[in-house]
Design a protein around this motif. Structure first.
Motif, PDB file in Angstrom:
ATOM      1  N   LYS A 180       6.668   5.446  -1.834  1.00 23.34           N
ATOM      2  CA  LYS A 180       5.638   5.445  -0.792  1.00 23.34           C
ATOM      3  C   LYS A 180       5.272   4.061  -0.262  1.00 23.34           C
ATOM      4  O   LYS A 180       4.322   3.912   0.476  1.00 23.34           O
ATOM      5  N   ASP A 181       6.062   3.024  -0.623  1.00 26.89           N
ATOM      6  CA  ASP A 181       5.760   1.702  -0.084  1.00 26.89           C
ATOM      7  C   ASP A 181       7.001   0.879   0.263  1.00 26.89           C
ATOM      8  O   ASP A 181       6.877  -0.259   0.700  1.00 26.89           O
ATOM      9  N   ASN A 232       4.051   8.740   3.544  1.00 22.22           N
ATOM     10  CA  ASN A 232       4.158  10.121   3.070  1.00 22.22           C
ATOM     11  C   ASN A 232       5.318  10.820   3.777  1.00 22.22           C
ATOM     12  O   ASN A 232       6.049  10.210   4.560  1.00 22.22           O
ATOM     13  N   ARG A 255       0.849  -1.194   0.000  1.00 22.70           N
ATOM     14  CA  ARG A 255       0.000   0.000   0.000  1.00 22.70           C
ATOM     15  C   ARG A 255       0.880   1.238   0.000  1.00 22.70           C
ATOM     16  O   ARG A 255       1.875   1.308   0.701  1.00 22.70           O
ATOM     17  N   VAL A 314       1.353   4.162   1.499  1.00 25.62           N
ATOM     18  CA  VAL A 314       0.937   4.919   2.680  1.00 25.62           C
ATOM     19  C   VAL A 314       2.050   5.770   3.294  1.00 25.62           C
ATOM     20  O   VAL A 314       1.781   6.565   4.194  1.00 25.62           O
TER      21      VAL A 314
END
Length: 98
Positions: free
Chosen positions: A62-63, A32, A28, A30
């Protein structure tokens, strides 16, 4: 090898480095900027407590989390991963769960 990267312990001279990479569960996207900053501080805190050194941390796409770690030869890489992932995920969930 540069001299300033070599570390001296009571019974040895060493330069042990590990590049550790892991992805977020189900990949995912997630991670940031706010979470990356929190992770940097958290990894430094964990490393200081567990007596190893986090040289660099980076979040990509971001993963993924990339960490470059330096540790005494007596500290197993599996222990470092266990401490970083286990403690950080628990604290991240407490801090950022909505």
């Amino acid at each position: 090898m540069r001299k300033n990267t070599v570390k001296h312990a009571r019974t040895c001279v060493y330069n042990v480095n590990n590049h550790i990479v892991w992805s977020v569960n189900y990949r995912r996207k997630v991670l940031n900027q706010e979470i990356e900053g929190y992770l940097n501080d958290l990894f430094q805190e964990i490393a200081q407590e567990k007596e190893f050194e986090v040289v660099m941390t980076e979040v990509s796409e971001k993963d993924y989390v990339h960490i470059f770690v330096s540790a005494h030869p007596k500290i197993a890489p599996s222990y470092i991963v266990k401490m970083l992932k286990g403690i950080s995920v628990r604290k991240l969930l407490l801090a950022f769960r909505s």
